[in-house]
Write a protein that holds these residues in place. Sequence first.
Motif, PDB file in Angstrom:
ATOM      1  N   ILE A 146       0.813  -1.246   0.021  1.00 26.76           N
ATOM      2  CA  ILE A 146      -0.063  -0.071  -0.047  1.00 26.76           C
ATOM      3  C   ILE A 146       0.772   1.147  -0.052  1.00 26.76           C
ATOM      4  N   GLY A 147       1.798   1.470   1.025  1.00 29.26           N
ATOM      5  CA  GLY A 147       2.928   2.372   1.165  1.00 29.26           C
ATOM      6  C   GLY A 147       1.785   3.770   1.432  1.00 29.26           C
ATOM      7  N   ASN A 148       2.129   4.775   0.743  1.00 25.61           N
ATOM      8  CA  ASN A 148       1.317   6.081   0.943  1.00 25.61           C
ATOM      9  C   ASN A 148       0.051   6.316   0.048  1.00 25.61           C
ATOM     10  N   GLU A 149      -0.314   5.212  -0.557  1.00 21.76           N
ATOM     11  CA  GLU A 149      -1.364   5.383  -1.559  1.00 21.76           C
ATOM     12  C   GLU A 149      -2.671   5.520  -0.701  1.00 21.76           C
ATOM     13  N   VAL A 150      -3.385   6.650  -1.154  1.00 19.60           N
ATOM     14  CA  VAL A 150      -4.713   7.149  -0.595  1.00 19.60           C
ATOM     15  C   VAL A 150      -5.699   6.177  -0.748  1.00 19.60           C
ATOM     16  N   ASP A 151      -6.120   5.730  -2.291  1.00 12.78           N
ATOM     17  CA  ASP A 151      -7.266   4.926  -2.732  1.00 12.78           C
ATOM     18  C   ASP A 151      -6.653   3.580  -2.614  1.00 12.78           C
ATOM     19  N   VAL A 152      -7.044   2.718  -1.478  1.00 12.72           N
ATOM     20  CA  VAL A 152      -6.523   1.492  -1.558  1.00 12.72           C
ATOM     21  C   VAL A 152      -7.055   0.629  -2.667  1.00 12.72           C
ATOM     22  N   THR A 153      -8.284   0.870  -3.070  1.00 13.68           N
ATOM     23  CA  THR A 153      -8.901   0.258  -4.194  1.00 13.68           C
ATOM     24  C   THR A 153      -7.968  -0.115  -5.491  1.00 13.68           C
ATOM     25  N   LEU A 154      -7.007   1.079  -5.623  1.00 15.66           N
ATOM     26  CA  LEU A 154      -6.046   1.004  -7.019  1.00 15.66           C
ATOM     27  C   LEU A 154      -4.853  -0.136  -6.777  1.00 15.66           C
ATOM     28  N   VAL A 155      -4.681  -0.449  -5.322  1.00 19.96           N
ATOM     29  CA  VAL A 155      -3.619  -1.363  -4.971  1.00 19.96           C
ATOM     30  C   VAL A 155      -4.123  -2.844  -5.133  1.00 19.96           C
ATOM     31  N   ASP A 156      -3.559  -3.745  -5.851  1.00 20.50           N
ATOM     32  CA  ASP A 156      -3.667  -4.917  -6.098  1.00 20.50           C
ATOM     33  C   ASP A 156      -3.283  -5.898  -4.974  1.00 20.50           C
ATOM     34  N   LEU A 157      -4.266  -6.345  -3.880  1.00 24.10           N
ATOM     35  CA  LEU A 157      -3.642  -7.302  -3.049  1.00 24.10           C
ATOM     36  C   LEU A 157      -4.098  -8.540  -3.093  1.00 24.10           C
ATOM     37  N   GLU A 158      -4.300  -9.163  -4.171  1.00 26.35           N
ATOM     38  CA  GLU A 158      -4.667 -10.278  -4.467  1.00 26.35           C
ATOM     39  C   GLU A 158      -3.489 -11.220  -4.443  1.00 26.35           C
ATOM     40  N   GLY A 159      -3.636 -12.248  -3.594  1.00 29.59           N
ATOM     41  CA  GLY A 159      -2.532 -13.179  -3.491  1.00 29.59           C
ATOM     42  C   GLY A 159      -2.129 -13.234  -2.021  1.00 29.59           C
ATOM     43  N   LEU A 160      -2.302 -11.726  -1.457  1.00 29.86           N
ATOM     44  CA  LEU A 160      -1.645 -11.451  -0.258  1.00 29.86           C
ATOM     45  C   LEU A 160      -2.534 -11.742   0.879  1.00 29.86           C
ATOM     46  N   LEU A 161      -3.976 -11.616   0.772  1.00 29.25           N
ATOM     47  CA  LEU A 161      -4.846 -11.932   1.628  1.00 29.25           C
ATOM     48  C   LEU A 161      -6.093 -12.633   1.032  1.00 29.25           C
ATOM     49  N   PRO A 162      -7.059 -12.962   1.777  1.00 25.89           N
ATOM     50  CA  PRO A 162      -8.102 -13.527   1.338  1.00 25.89           C
ATOM     51  C   PRO A 162      -9.264 -12.494   0.801  1.00 25.89           C
ATOM     52  N   SER A 163      -9.956 -13.067  -0.011  1.00 28.31           N
ATOM     53  CA  SER A 163     -10.869 -11.935  -0.883  1.00 28.31           C
ATOM     54  C   SER A 163     -11.603 -11.117   0.316  1.00 28.31           C
ATOM     55  N   ALA A 164     -12.292 -11.951   1.198  1.00 29.31           N
ATOM     56  CA  ALA A 164     -13.005 -11.165   2.302  1.00 29.31           C
ATOM     57  C   ALA A 164     -12.337 -10.271   3.021  1.00 29.31           C
ATOM     58  N   ILE A 165     -10.938 -10.383   3.449  1.00 34.02           N
ATOM     59  CA  ILE A 165     -10.315  -9.349   4.149  1.00 34.02           C
ATOM     60  C   ILE A 165      -9.819  -8.201   3.229  1.00 34.02           C
ATOM     61  N   ILE A 166      -9.536  -8.541   1.934  1.00 30.80           N
ATOM     62  CA  ILE A 166      -9.294  -7.512   0.957  1.00 30.80           C
ATOM     63  C   ILE A 166     -10.382  -6.575   0.848  1.00 30.80           C
TER      64      ILE A 166
END
Length: 487
Positions: A146-166
Amino acid sequence: MATLADSFLADLDELSDNEENVHAEENADVGNIEEDLDGDLADIENLNYDDLDSVSKLQKSQRFAEIMQKVEDALEKVTDTSNQGVVLEDDPEYQLIVDCNALSVDIENEIVIIHNFIRDKYRLKFPELESLVHHPIDYARVVKKIGNEVDVTLVDLEGLLPSAIIMVVSVTASTTSGKPLPEDMLQKTIDACDRALALDSAKKKVLDFVESRMGYIAPNLSAIVGSAVAAKLMGTAGGLASLAKMPSCNVQLLGAKKKNLAGFSTATSQYRVGYLEQTEIFQSTPPSLRMRACRLVAAKSTLAARVDSTRGDPSGTTGRTLREEIRKKIDKWQEPPPAKTAKPLPVPDSEPKKKRGGRRLRKMKERYAITDMRKLANRMQFGIPEESSLGDGLGEGYGMLGQAGNGKLRVSVGQSKLAAKVAKKFKEKPYGSGGATSGLTSSLAFTPVQGIELSNPQAHAHQLGSGTQSTYFSETGTFSKIRRVGP
């Protein structure tokens, strides 16, 4: 000779000397404690929490570098099986495995320290993230992504967390109260994340080495749970000896993570299960029996670890036997209950059964026999409606009562055979004193000649009933006229 007062004074002097010594020792201890506290406070003050190197020192230590170099060299060469007869404690490879287990525990503690460092820094940016992602390595990966990104929806967290947690993280990040971090603080946070991930990879390498030697170090434990799970259990417990001393209820929890379901159902989630859920036995068991299977595997794994710690069975036969016992028990749990067989009726007897007879049975039958009134109430006359207690066929029906006689419900009850027999017997039985002797009569008589003599009272009674008295006291006698004899 010393008096009693002198002895008391001597005792008081000794007590005063002891108290002075105790006070002196207490003052010395207090001084030492104050010095230690001052030294600890000085160390805490000198510790700079903004500097990662002052918090995490394991990765740059000489012990870490030496053990990792030995592990890499051991992974490259083939396992030497010529030392199978050597005592386990004297084997250098076993000593390396013990060092690797201790190092894996230190790496776990170091990762926790770095996780606290990252959490303290990144709390200003996303304070809710630490309550959504609990595992330190997952938290470090998400923070780095994520870093300093304000809009987390633009960050691809697929593979790091389950879909429900994302989904929960994305929704929470849109309403967070955090602010972007300064560039220098963000760089320190990213470096801490890199160090945590590097330590995690080093730990995996150590576990791979221990796993490759599990067939020699712990053959029985590896036969039950597999080499990979056995290496993780030993690494988390701190060695084979520590694992052997641990109770099975704690072995079951080794490697358990705190699960965050983000408000979703807990029906299918497995709690209180650690590395044992990665075993082949656990995965092949039906979900309804997995917790029972996990407890069983933990118990048998503890027994196998104790056998391996004493080198009781280097061939691994005990472990395979225990694994077969686990298999049989799980198969037994899955068997359906035995079907209920239909019991056939007994063969009827052609011979007549023995029935009780006699006066007692006749009395009982007559006592519980159905009355004439009940017989009429149970009958119905064809074509004629019966009377009822509530009328119009409602309530209790009277059957043929009131139809067979004079229109009344009362039925004349005839005298039963038993009652007639009892009345006849009662009538024939003599009651009263007609033929019986009075209880006041006696066969003893008092005479002036002999005093007491025996006599027949019945004979005297016959004499009383004859003659003159029979005329006066007879039931058929009448009054008689007595003539007066003149002078």
